[in-house]
Scaffold this motif. Structure first.
Motif, PDB file in Angstrom:
ATOM      1  N   HIS A   4      37.587  49.128  35.676  1.00 37.04           N
ATOM      2  CA  HIS A   4      38.574  49.787  36.523  1.00 37.04           C
ATOM      3  C   HIS A   4      38.522  49.219  37.931  1.00 37.04           C
ATOM      4  CE1 HIS A   4      39.494  52.767  33.465  1.00 37.04           C
ATOM      5  NE2 HIS A   4      38.196  52.972  33.295  1.00 37.04           N
ATOM      6  N   GLY A   5      39.528  49.552  38.726  1.00 36.31           N
ATOM      7  CA  GLY A   5      39.492  49.200  40.132  1.00 36.31           C
ATOM      8  C   GLY A   5      38.385  49.972  40.843  1.00 36.31           C
ATOM      9  N   GLY A   6      38.067  49.545  42.061  1.00 42.64           N
ATOM     10  CA  GLY A   6      37.000  50.195  42.802  1.00 42.64           C
ATOM     11  C   GLY A   6      35.613  49.686  42.465  1.00 42.64           C
ATOM     12  N   ASN A   7      35.531  48.675  41.593  1.00 42.27           N
ATOM     13  CA  ASN A   7      34.239  48.137  41.150  1.00 42.27           C
ATOM     14  C   ASN A   7      33.719  47.100  42.139  1.00 42.27           C
ATOM     15  OD1 ASN A   7      36.410  46.499  40.438  1.00 42.27           O
ATOM     16  ND2 ASN A   7      35.374  45.607  38.675  1.00 42.27           N
ATOM     17  N   LEU A   8      33.500  47.537  43.363  1.00 42.51           N
ATOM     18  CA  LEU A   8      33.144  46.612  44.435  1.00 42.51           C
ATOM     19  C   LEU A   8      31.757  46.008  44.244  1.00 42.51           C
ATOM     20  CD1 LEU A   8      34.611  45.537  46.874  1.00 42.51           C
ATOM     21  CD2 LEU A   8      33.587  47.348  48.269  1.00 42.51           C
ATOM     22  N   ASN A   9      30.872  46.719  43.553  1.00 39.98           N
ATOM     23  CA  ASN A   9      29.550  46.142  43.285  1.00 39.98           C
ATOM     24  C   ASN A   9      29.670  44.852  42.481  1.00 39.98           C
ATOM     25  OD1 ASN A   9      28.207  48.173  44.646  1.00 39.98           O
ATOM     26  ND2 ASN A   9      27.857  49.409  42.814  1.00 39.98           N
ATOM     27  N   ASP A  10      30.612  44.824  41.538  1.00 40.20           N
ATOM     28  CA  ASP A  10      30.828  43.604  40.756  1.00 40.20           C
ATOM     29  C   ASP A  10      31.278  42.456  41.650  1.00 40.20           C
ATOM     30  OD1 ASP A  10      30.193  45.082  38.556  1.00 40.20           O
ATOM     31  OD2 ASP A  10      32.254  45.307  37.851  1.00 40.20           O
ATOM     32  N   ALA A  11      32.136  42.765  42.622  1.00 35.13           N
ATOM     33  CA  ALA A  11      32.629  41.733  43.539  1.00 35.13           C
ATOM     34  C   ALA A  11      31.493  41.148  44.366  1.00 35.13           C
ATOM     35  CB  ALA A  11      33.698  42.323  44.455  1.00 35.13           C
ATOM     36  N   VAL A  12      30.608  42.021  44.841  1.00 32.52           N
ATOM     37  CA  VAL A  12      29.476  41.574  45.656  1.00 32.52           C
ATOM     38  C   VAL A  12      28.594  40.620  44.863  1.00 32.52           C
ATOM     39  CG1 VAL A  12      27.367  42.339  46.812  1.00 32.52           C
ATOM     40  CG2 VAL A  12      29.492  43.638  47.102  1.00 32.52           C
ATOM     41  N   ILE A  13      28.304  40.988  43.617  1.00 36.22           N
ATOM     42  CA  ILE A  13      27.436  40.161  42.782  1.00 36.22           C
ATOM     43  C   ILE A  13      28.100  38.835  42.430  1.00 36.22           C
ATOM     44  CG2 ILE A  13      26.334  40.026  40.514  1.00 36.22           C
ATOM     45  CD1 ILE A  13      25.990  43.107  40.700  1.00 36.22           C
ATOM     46  N   ARG A  14      29.379  38.890  42.090  1.00 35.88           N
ATOM     47  CA  ARG A  14      30.067  37.700  41.584  1.00 35.88           C
ATOM     48  C   ARG A  14      30.328  36.675  42.676  1.00 35.88           C
ATOM     49  NH1 ARG A  14      35.484  38.836  38.344  1.00 35.88           N
ATOM     50  NH2 ARG A  14      34.091  40.503  37.637  1.00 35.88           N
ATOM     51  N   TYR A  15      30.659  37.146  43.900  1.00 40.33           N
ATOM     52  CA  TYR A  15      31.088  36.209  44.943  1.00 40.33           C
ATOM     53  C   TYR A  15      30.097  36.088  46.097  1.00 40.33           C
ATOM     54  CZ  TYR A  15      35.550  35.831  42.575  1.00 40.33           C
ATOM     55  OH  TYR A  15      36.521  35.572  41.638  1.00 40.33           O
ATOM     56  N   GLY A  16      29.037  36.893  46.086  1.00 35.94           N
ATOM     57  CA  GLY A  16      28.000  36.749  47.098  1.00 35.94           C
ATOM     58  C   GLY A  16      28.417  37.136  48.494  1.00 35.94           C
ATOM     59  N   ILE A  17      29.420  37.977  48.605  1.00 38.50           N
ATOM     60  CA  ILE A  17      29.870  38.484  49.903  1.00 38.50           C
ATOM     61  C   ILE A  17      29.340  39.905  50.055  1.00 38.50           C
ATOM     62  CG2 ILE A  17      31.876  39.069  51.333  1.00 38.50           C
ATOM     63  CD1 ILE A  17      33.460  36.960  49.770  1.00 38.50           C
ATOM     64  N   ALA A  18      28.695  40.195  51.192  1.00 36.86           N
ATOM     65  CA  ALA A  18      28.115  41.524  51.409  1.00 36.86           C
ATOM     66  C   ALA A  18      29.184  42.610  51.288  1.00 36.86           C
ATOM     67  CB  ALA A  18      27.457  41.590  52.779  1.00 36.86           C
ATOM     68  N   ARG A  19      28.766  43.789  50.899  1.00 41.31           N
ATOM     69  CA  ARG A  19      29.704  44.881  50.623  1.00 41.31           C
ATOM     70  C   ARG A  19      30.606  45.193  51.814  1.00 41.31           C
ATOM     71  NH1 ARG A  19      29.870  48.784  46.611  1.00 41.31           N
ATOM     72  NH2 ARG A  19      31.019  50.677  47.160  1.00 41.31           N
ATOM     73  N   ASP A  20      30.036  45.158  53.025  1.00 40.84           N
ATOM     74  CA  ASP A  20      30.840  45.491  54.197  1.00 40.84           C
ATOM     75  C   ASP A  20      31.773  44.351  54.608  1.00 40.84           C
ATOM     76  OD1 ASP A  20      29.010  43.714  55.221  1.00 40.84           O
ATOM     77  OD2 ASP A  20      28.130  45.103  56.674  1.00 40.84           O
ATOM     78  N   GLY A  21      31.726  43.232  53.882  1.00 40.27           N
ATOM     79  CA  GLY A  21      32.632  42.123  54.171  1.00 40.27           C
ATOM     80  C   GLY A  21      33.892  42.136  53.337  1.00 40.27           C
ATOM     81  N   TRP A  22      34.055  43.150  52.504  1.00 38.69           N
ATOM     82  CA  TRP A  22      35.198  43.195  51.593  1.00 38.69           C
ATOM     83  C   TRP A  22      36.313  44.101  52.105  1.00 38.69           C
ATOM     84  CZ3 TRP A  22      35.977  40.264  47.352  1.00 38.69           C
ATOM     85  CH2 TRP A  22      34.877  39.565  46.832  1.00 38.69           C
ATOM     86  N   LEU A  23      37.537  43.679  51.833  1.00 34.04           N
ATOM     87  CA  LEU A  23      38.712  44.542  51.961  1.00 34.04           C
ATOM     88  C   LEU A  23      39.077  44.943  50.534  1.00 34.04           C
ATOM     89  CD1 LEU A  23      41.120  45.793  53.482  1.00 34.04           C
ATOM     90  CD2 LEU A  23      42.295  43.579  53.268  1.00 34.04           C
ATOM     91  N   ASP A  24      38.798  46.194  50.172  1.00 28.78           N
ATOM     92  CA  ASP A  24      38.973  46.636  48.792  1.00 28.78           C
ATOM     93  C   ASP A  24      40.376  47.205  48.592  1.00 28.78           C
ATOM     94  OD1 ASP A  24      38.728  47.435  46.202  1.00 28.78           O
ATOM     95  OD2 ASP A  24      37.230  49.003  46.573  1.00 28.78           O
ATOM     96  N   LEU A  25      41.219  46.446  47.915  1.00 30.09           N
ATOM     97  CA  LEU A  25      42.584  46.870  47.586  1.00 30.09           C
ATOM     98  C   LEU A  25      42.738  47.048  46.075  1.00 30.09           C
ATOM     99  CD1 LEU A  25      44.614  44.450  49.914  1.00 30.09           C
ATOM    100  CD2 LEU A  25      43.670  46.703  50.459  1.00 30.09           C
ATOM    101  N   SER A  26      41.632  47.254  45.384  1.00 26.79           N
ATOM    102  CA  SER A  26      41.656  47.255  43.923  1.00 26.79           C
ATOM    103  C   SER A  26      42.029  48.600  43.319  1.00 26.79           C
ATOM    104  CB  SER A  26      40.299  46.809  43.379  1.00 26.79           C
ATOM    105  OG  SER A  26      39.288  47.766  43.698  1.00 26.79           O
ATOM    106  N   THR A  27      42.214  49.632  44.135  1.00 24.82           N
ATOM    107  CA  THR A  27      42.652  50.928  43.623  1.00 24.82           C
ATOM    108  C   THR A  27      43.978  51.307  44.273  1.00 24.82           C
ATOM    109  OG1 THR A  27      41.706  52.403  45.303  1.00 24.82           O
ATOM    110  CG2 THR A  27      40.219  51.599  43.584  1.00 24.82           C
TER     111      THR A  27
END
Length: 344
Positions: A4-27
């Motif tokens: 589902h959307g909101g899976n920001l932990n997956d993004a952090v692991i996959r792309y190596g960008i810290a959590r606070d560096g993301w703009l989450d538009l997945s939901t």
């Protein structure tokens, strides 16, 4: 378990960008969430008895004669196939597609004879099923079905003991589409509503089911006691009663939804959706998703069928500018690829 959307932990692991560096538009969740009130101390201490005040606030806001509070509409989406199986046996189920994937997954998982149908094919599918599930407006495409059409389908299904399940999780900005007010008079009509989307309170896990008493009683028994936490009850009552916040938020979301559609159009993307998200059938969906992710923007990727992309609303002006820059990178990348193909 489905993705589902909101899976920001997956993004952090996959792309190596810290959590606070993301703009989450997945939901499609409202980024400007309702300001939760200070809770009474007993919200954490006491067992959460059923709240008449919460049910009454929900009925007043959604216009339904009776509603059952649940721990997010996901709880009802999981329980309804089991309840139907226990009380009526295996059903022929049609789920409108593409849509929130949990609906089809849960009916199939429960052992029902489930198939998916495009929105355009739903009128012809009513006579072939015992249960029909429709998201209105649809997540992710924004497709809509008029209320009078839904009520006609509900009557057809109810005549043979069937159900029409209408998921109105994104219906707060289009109240004219809602059929929740008809659930008392129309047997077999079940409407799902969510506090997580419009109010931006997904973490509270609060939703509601509108239906006639026998269905609500069966669902209440299936879900068991203390299904909605004390903090969720108190926050939900405050949010559902705050008409000033609701009105101003509805106007703002309608405006920002149009802004998102215009921004996409300016970069050559024709989209559809609702006030809180836009979607389009992107032929290079995986490449688009990767391009955004490498710029720290997490979007919702759909890989079933032709593939597609859904974008939620940026939370602030900096987010809008960041999205605009990322879309420009994608457009330039696409144009470069097209030029290379023409000269190859």
């Amino acid at each position: 378990m489905l993705e589902h959307g909101g899976n920001l932990n997956d993004a952090v692991i996959r792309y190596g960008i810290a959590r606070d560096g993301w703009l989450d538009l997945s939901t499609g969740i409202n980024p400007d969430f309702y300001p939760a009130p200070e809770l009474r101390p007993d919200a954490w201490h006491r067992l959460p008895e059923a709240s008449d005040a919460l049910a009454a606030a929900a009925c007043a806001y959604y216009g339904a004669p009776q509603m059952l509070p649940v721990a997010g509409t996901q709880a009802a989406i999981q329980a309804l196939p089991q309840l139907r199986l226990r009380e009526h046996g295996v059903a022929r189920v049609v789920v409108a597609a593409p849509a929130y994937a949990e609906h089809a997954h849960r009916w199939q998982q429960a052992g029902h004879a489930m198939r998916e149908a495009d929105y355009a094919d739903l009128p012809g599918a009513v006579d072939t099923c015992d249960v029909m599930v429709v998201c209105n407006p649809n997540n992710p495409t924004g497709a809509r079905v008029a209320g009078e059409v839904l009520l006609a389908w509900a009557r057809q299904l109810a005549a043979r003991g069937g159900w029409l399940v209408v998921d109105e999780a994104f219906g707060d900005t289009t109240p004219q589409l809602s059929v929740a007010s008809h659930t008392g008079a129309q047997g077999g009509l079940i409407v799902l509503r969510s506090v997580g989307k419009f109010f931006g309170l997904a973490g509270v896990r609060l939703g509601f089911v509108a239906a006639q008493a026998p269905i609500l009683d069966g669902l209440r028994e299936w879900l068991g006691p203390w299904s909605v936490s004390g903090p969720a009850q108190q926050i939900g009552i405050a949010a559902l009663r705050d008409t000033d916040w609701q009105q101003s938020t509805r106007m703002r979301l309608l405006a920002t939804g149009e802004r998102l559609q215009r921004l996409l159009a300016a970069h050559g993307i024709t989209s559809s959706g609702s006030a809180m998200y836009q979607w389009w059938p992107e032929p290079n969906a995986v490449a688009f998703h990767d391009c955004m992710a490498r710029q720290g923007i997490w979007v919702r990727l759909f890989t079933r069928g032709a593939g597609g992309i859904r974008l939620g609303l940026p939370p602030d002006e900096a987010g809008w500018q960041r999205l605009q820059q990322a879309l420009q990178v994608w457009r330039e990348q696409t144009e470069q690829t097209e030029r290379a193909e023409r000269t190859a």
